[in-house]
Motif scaffolding. Structure first.
Motif, mmCIF file in Angstrom:
data_model
loop_
_atom_site.group_PDB
_atom_site.id
_atom_site.type_symbol
_atom_site.label_atom_id
_atom_site.label_comp_id
_atom_site.label_asym_id
_atom_site.label_seq_id
_atom_site.Cartn_x
_atom_site.Cartn_y
_atom_site.Cartn_z
ATOM 1 N N ASP A 161 0.864 -1.175 0.000
ATOM 2 C CA ASP A 161 0.000 0.000 0.000
ATOM 3 C C ASP A 161 0.903 1.228 0.000
ATOM 4 O OD1 ASP A 161 -1.554 2.252 0.923
ATOM 5 O OD2 ASP A 161 -3.127 0.831 1.498
ATOM 6 N N GLN A 162 0.877 2.001 -1.086
ATOM 7 C CA GLN A 162 1.787 3.132 -1.228
ATOM 8 C C GLN A 162 1.573 4.185 -0.143
ATOM 9 O OE1 GLN A 162 4.467 3.622 -3.147
ATOM 10 N NE2 GLN A 162 4.196 1.522 -3.868
ATOM 11 N N HIS A 163 0.330 4.406 0.268
ATOM 12 C CA HIS A 163 0.074 5.405 1.305
ATOM 13 C C HIS A 163 0.705 4.983 2.633
ATOM 14 C CE1 HIS A 163 -3.661 7.273 -0.858
ATOM 15 N NE2 HIS A 163 -2.520 7.512 -1.473
ATOM 16 N N VAL A 164 0.548 3.711 2.964
ATOM 17 C CA VAL A 164 1.134 3.209 4.211
ATOM 18 C C VAL A 164 2.651 3.175 4.102
ATOM 19 C CG1 VAL A 164 1.279 1.239 5.781
ATOM 20 C CG2 VAL A 164 -0.924 1.858 4.759
ATOM 21 N N TYR A 165 3.147 2.673 2.979
ATOM 22 C CA TYR A 165 4.596 2.560 2.798
ATOM 23 C C TYR A 165 5.285 3.921 2.848
ATOM 24 C CZ TYR A 165 9.060 2.058 0.420
ATOM 25 O OH TYR A 165 10.398 2.130 0.097
ATOM 26 N N ARG A 166 4.722 4.884 2.159
ATOM 27 C CA ARG A 166 5.334 6.213 2.111
ATOM 28 C C ARG A 166 5.180 6.956 3.437
ATOM 29 N NH1 ARG A 166 2.960 8.869 -3.212
ATOM 30 N NH2 ARG A 166 4.249 10.637 -2.504
ATOM 31 N N SER A 167 4.212 6.562 4.238
ATOM 32 C CA SER A 167 4.041 7.188 5.551
ATOM 33 C C SER A 167 5.144 6.769 6.520
ATOM 34 C CB SER A 167 2.681 6.825 6.145
ATOM 35 O OG SER A 167 1.627 7.351 5.368
ATOM 36 N N GLY A 168 5.661 5.566 6.338
ATOM 37 C CA GLY A 168 6.628 5.050 7.301
ATOM 38 C C GLY A 168 8.031 4.849 6.789
ATOM 39 N N ARG A 169 8.290 5.179 5.524
ATOM 40 C CA ARG A 169 9.607 4.856 4.967
ATOM 41 C C ARG A 169 10.743 5.711 5.534
ATOM 42 N NH1 ARG A 169 9.059 7.123 -1.269
ATOM 43 N NH2 ARG A 169 8.502 9.280 -0.750
ATOM 44 N N ASN A 170 10.416 6.903 6.063
ATOM 45 C CA ASN A 170 11.467 7.779 6.588
ATOM 46 C C ASN A 170 11.702 7.610 8.086
ATOM 47 O OD1 ASN A 170 12.012 9.000 4.111
ATOM 48 N ND2 ASN A 170 10.423 10.543 4.392
ATOM 49 N N ILE A 171 10.974 6.704 8.706
ATOM 50 C CA ILE A 171 11.117 6.519 10.147
ATOM 51 C C ILE A 171 12.268 5.551 10.423
ATOM 52 C CG2 ILE A 171 9.989 5.720 12.254
ATOM 53 C CD1 ILE A 171 7.337 6.478 11.018
ATOM 54 N N PRO A 172 13.258 5.964 11.209
ATOM 55 C CA PRO A 172 14.376 5.060 11.531
ATOM 56 C C PRO A 172 13.875 3.813 12.270
ATOM 57 C CG PRO A 172 14.864 7.327 12.174
ATOM 58 C CD PRO A 172 13.412 7.290 11.832
ATOM 59 N N ASN A 173 14.548 2.703 12.025
ATOM 60 C CA ASN A 173 14.247 1.439 12.706
ATOM 61 C C ASN A 173 12.824 0.945 12.439
ATOM 62 O OD1 ASN A 173 16.825 1.391 13.857
ATOM 63 N ND2 ASN A 173 16.147 2.604 15.602
ATOM 64 N N SER A 174 12.261 1.320 11.306
ATOM 65 C CA SER A 174 10.925 0.859 10.954
ATOM 66 C C SER A 174 10.938 0.362 9.519
ATOM 67 C CB SER A 174 9.897 1.986 11.101
ATOM 68 O OG SER A 174 8.621 1.564 10.658
ATOM 69 N N ALA A 175 10.306 -0.784 9.286
ATOM 70 C CA ALA A 175 10.224 -1.341 7.936
ATOM 71 C C ALA A 175 8.795 -1.774 7.661
ATOM 72 C CB ALA A 175 11.164 -2.537 7.796
ATOM 73 N N ILE A 176 8.355 -1.550 6.425
ATOM 74 C CA ILE A 176 7.019 -1.947 5.993
ATOM 75 C C ILE A 176 7.168 -2.825 4.759
ATOM 76 C CG2 ILE A 176 4.759 -1.149 5.227
ATOM 77 C CD1 ILE A 176 5.381 1.533 6.597
ATOM 78 N N LEU A 177 6.753 -4.073 4.874
ATOM 79 C CA LEU A 177 6.898 -5.029 3.779
ATOM 80 C C LEU A 177 5.592 -5.793 3.604
ATOM 81 C CD1 LEU A 177 10.404 -6.511 4.696
ATOM 82 C CD2 LEU A 177 9.929 -4.866 2.873
ATOM 83 N N SER A 178 5.340 -6.220 2.373
ATOM 84 C CA SER A 178 4.183 -7.076 2.130
ATOM 85 C C SER A 178 4.547 -8.512 2.489
ATOM 86 C CB SER A 178 3.754 -6.989 0.661
ATOM 87 O OG SER A 178 4.730 -7.573 -0.181
#
Length: 208
Positions: A161-178
């Motif tokens: 989900d691009q909205h979810v992925y782009r919301s969290g991609r700049n947060i250190p120590n956080s990863a969003i994967l399908s």
């Protein structure tokens, strides 16, 4: 193993989900996990390193002096590795570092990683996350509500989900994967693994 499903606000959604035993309840295979992590890290290496050897450096091929009678050593031409600016002996060459991993071993490693996290109480199940627009502050609020604001956090979604992925991609120590992207290394590296309900169904299909 049953876990309470939480909402994006961190409240109890009023239902439980049964975690598949063949994914979250197996006997952990440490060696399979080691092999999977080794293969993952090896695949991250580019292998484009290269140094010039004797036949590739610039310079004359004329023999510097005659072989015998000078009192000095045998040197050959100026491109000899014994000279400054000469070719490198046994220097690195482009290569691939990929390590072959059997599918069954890879599956066993992923299941072992999920089981280790489940046994440690590091698994959270959340309703499928939806954002109207990419907003980092919304994702930070979600992590705080889930009590996952310390350590490394992995969010596994059903699909990208691009909205979810782009919301969290700049947060250190956080990863969003399908569910189709997550690896053994990603799971083992995380302190907290948040799995969406839809992702559990996708994992069931992968391990079927």
């Amino acid at each position: 193993m049953k876990l309470q499903v939480q909402s994006a606000q961190g409240t109890n959604a009023g239902r439980e989900v049964e975690l598949p035993e063949n994914i979250f309840g197996v006997e952990p295979n440490e060696h399979a996990v080691y092999l999977a992590v080794k293969a993952y890290l090896a695949s991250q290496r580019q292998g484009t390193h290269k140094s010039k050897e004797r036949g590739e450096v610039a310079g004359s091929r004329r023999k510097l002096h005659k072989q015998k009678g000078t009192g000095g050593s045998r040197k050959g031409d100026i491109k000899s590795p014994i000279f400054r600016g000469g070719g490198r002996i046994f220097g690195p060459r482009p290569r691939t570092y990929n390590v072959k991993l059997n599918k069954k071993v890879a599956q066993a490693a992923r299941a072992s990683a999920f089981t280790v996290k489940a046994n440690a109480g590091a698994i959270r199940v959340v309703e499928d996350l939806k954002f109207d627009a990419p907003k980092t502050k919304d994702y930070v609020a979600f992590l705080n509500a889930m009590g996952a604001n310390e350590g490394k956090v992995l969010l596994i979604t059903a699909e990208t989900d691009q909205h979810v992925y782009r919301s969290g991609r700049n947060i250190p120590n956080s990863a969003i994967l399908s569910a189709g992207q997550v690896s053994t290394y990603d799971v083992m590296k995380a302190s907290t693994v948040i799995v969406s309900e839809g992702a559990i169904e996708k994992l069931k299909e992968q391990f079927a």
